[in-house]
Design an enzyme around this catalytic site. Structure first.
Site, PDB file in Angstrom:
ATOM      1  N   HIS A 164       0.842  -1.196   0.000  1.00 14.46           N
ATOM      2  CA  HIS A 164       0.000   0.000   0.000  1.00 14.46           C
ATOM      3  C   HIS A 164       0.882   1.253   0.000  1.00 14.46           C
ATOM      4  CE1 HIS A 164      -3.211  -2.749   0.868  1.00 14.46           C
ATOM      5  NE2 HIS A 164      -2.746  -3.025   2.072  1.00 14.46           N
TER       6      HIS A 164
ATOM      7  N   GLU B  27      -1.725  -0.250   8.267  1.00  7.46           N
ATOM      8  CA  GLU B  27      -2.739  -1.103   8.888  1.00  7.46           C
ATOM      9  C   GLU B  27      -2.141  -1.990   9.973  1.00  7.46           C
ATOM     10  OE1 GLU B  27      -3.921  -2.796   5.189  1.00  7.46           O
ATOM     11  OE2 GLU B  27      -2.665  -4.562   5.393  1.00  7.46           O
TER      12      GLU B  27
ATOM     13  N   HIS C  16       3.371  -7.454   1.784  1.00  3.15           N
ATOM     14  CA  HIS C  16       2.686  -8.353   2.713  1.00  3.15           C
ATOM     15  C   HIS C  16       1.598  -9.138   1.990  1.00  3.15           C
ATOM     16  CE1 HIS C  16       0.161  -4.727   2.582  1.00  3.15           C
ATOM     17  NE2 HIS C  16      -0.861  -5.551   2.813  1.00  3.15           N
TER      18      HIS C  16
ATOM     19  N   ARG D 135      -0.917  -4.738  -6.450  1.00  2.00           N
ATOM     20  CA  ARG D 135      -0.565  -6.161  -6.468  1.00  2.00           C
ATOM     21  C   ARG D 135       0.761  -6.376  -7.194  1.00  2.00           C
ATOM     22  NH1 ARG D 135      -5.971  -7.321  -8.892  1.00  2.00           N
ATOM     23  NH2 ARG D 135      -7.481  -7.362  -7.190  1.00  2.00           N
TER      24      ARG D 135
END
Length: 328
Positions: free
Chosen positions: A103, A120, A178, A198
Site C-alpha cells: 500500500h 494497517e 505483505h 498487487r
C-alpha cells in the site's frame, strides 16, 4: 446527546473469501458465497457506515461527523481530519491466499491524488493448522534485485512467511510488502483508504477467466526497501485492564480481556474510541443527561464511543475480550 454507536456491516465478496465471518463471528451476509471482508466502521466515500441504533439510526458516519465534529471524534482529531473519519475497521476471512501486495504512504497518495496512504494492523482471531502470513522479504533487497525476481517469476522464493496463531498482532506500515494467507480470520485496523498495488497473484483468474490485474510499476514505486519488519508485535496481555499492542501516528490499539467490571476514563484522550469484540459479550454503561444507560456488544460486533463520553463502565457477560482503538 451522543451515545455508543452501532453500524450496519458492509459485506464484500472476494475470490479468496470464505464463510468464517458467518460461522465464527456470527454475521449473516447471505447471499454471498465467498465473503472476504466485512467493513464494520467506515468513512470511505460511497461506503460510509449506516448507524443502526438510537435516534441517529439511518444516518451515515460521514453525515454525523459534519454535525457533531469534535464531540464525536475529538477536537484534535477533527482539527487533523475535518469531516473525514480517519479509520476503516474490517474483519477479513482468507479461505485462499490474498495477492502479494503493498500500500502507498501519505506522500505517494498526495502526489497521485489518492485519499491517503494505508498503514494497517492485523489481529489474528482464528487460524487453521500450519497457517502463515507474508510480511516482507527474507533478506534486504534492492529495487533491481526485486525486478529480476518478478521477471523470472521467482518472487515467492524471496518472501518471508511467518507461522501465526490466535492472538498474534502485526503492524503493516505503508510501503511494506505483505499478504494474508489461506486459513486466516483477522481484524484489521487501517487508515481510511483502499488503495492496493498487487505484485503477484499466483496467476489466478477471476470469475470471467481473466488474470487479475497487477500493478508492478506502482508497487515498485511504493515499496520502502529499508523497511522489513518481520515479527509479530511483542505484547503480554493482562487481565481486567487495557494492554497496549501498538501506538502509531495513525492509531493506537489495546486489548482488554476481562471477567470483572472495568471502568474506562477517557477525559484526557480527546479521541473517539472503537471497541471490536473478539470473544464473549459485555455491556457498556454510560451517562446520558444524568441518567445511567447501557449498550451491549458481543463477538463480531464493533461500537464507536463518541469523544464526549469520557467515562465508560464495561461489564462482562460473564467474560469478554475487546480491541480498544483510538487516535493517539
Amino acid at each position: 446527546m451522543l451515545y455508543p454507536l452501532k453500524f450496519k456491516a458492509q459485506y464484500h465478496e472476494k475470490i479468496w473469501g470464505g464463510n468464517k465471518i458467518n460461522t465464527i463471528l456470527h454475521k449473516n451476509y447471505s447471499p454471498l458465497s465467498n465473503c472476504g471482508e466485512s467493513w464494520e466502521i467506515s468513512g470511505m466515500q460511497n461506503y460510509s457506515s449506516e448507524i443502526v441504533n438510537g435516534f441517529l439510526a439511518g444516518n451515515t458516519l460521514n453525515e454525523i461527523v459534519e454535525v457533531y465534529m469534535g464531540d464525536l471524534v475529538g477536537e484534535k482529531v477533527f482539527d487533523m481530519f475535518g469531516n473525514e473519519f480517519p479509520l476503516l475497521i474490517k474483519f477479513i476471512d482468507a479461505k485462499d491466499n490474498l495477492s502479494i501486495q503493498v500500500h502507498p504512504d501519505d506522500d505517494y497518495a498526495g502526489k497521485h491524488h489518492l485519499a491517503s496512504g494505508k498503514t494497517e494492523m492485523w489481529y489474528i482471531i482464528d487460524t487453521e493448522k500450519n497457517t502463515k502470513i507474508n510480511v516482507g522479504f527474507k533478506e534486504q533487497l534492492t529495487l533491481s534485485e526485486l525486478e529480476k525476481h518478478i521477471q523470472n517469476n521467482t518472487l515467492e522464493d524471496i518472501l518471508n512467511f511467518i507461522p501465526i496463531q490466535k492472538g498474534d498482532a502485526f503492524y503493516i506500515p505503508a510501503g511494506q510488502v505483505h499478504a494474508i494467507c489461506k486459513g486466516t480470520l483477522l481484524a484489521e485496523i487501517q487508515q481510511c483508504a483502499d488503495t492496493t498495488f498487487r505484485l503477484y497473484d499466483y496467476n489466478r483468474k477471476d470469475q470471467s477467466g481473466q488474470l487479475r490485474p497487477l500493478h508492478i510499476k506502482e508497487a515498485l514505486e511504493a515499496i520502502k526497501f529499508d523497511q522489513n519488519t518481520n515479527a509479530p508485535i511483542d505484547y503480554l496481555c493482562h487481565k481486567n485492564t487495557s494492554t497496549p499492542i501498538i501506538r502509531s501516528p495513525y492509531f493506537a490499539v489495546n486489548t482488554i480481556d476481562f471477567d470483572h467490571c472495568v471502568e474506562k476514563v477517557y477525559a484526557e484522550m480527546d479521541s473517539f474510541v472503537i471497541y471490536i469484540c473478539l470473544e464473549g459479550k459485555a455491556t457498556i454503561g454510560y451517562e446520558d443527561d444524568y441518567e445511567e444507560k447501557q449498550e451491549s456488544i458481543s463477538q463480531g460486533e464493533c461500537i464507536l464511543i463518541p469523544a464526549l463520553l469520557d467515562n465508560i463502565l464495561l461489564t462482562p457477560q460473564p467474560q469478554c475480550k475487546l480491541l480498544e482503538v483510538y487516535i493517539p
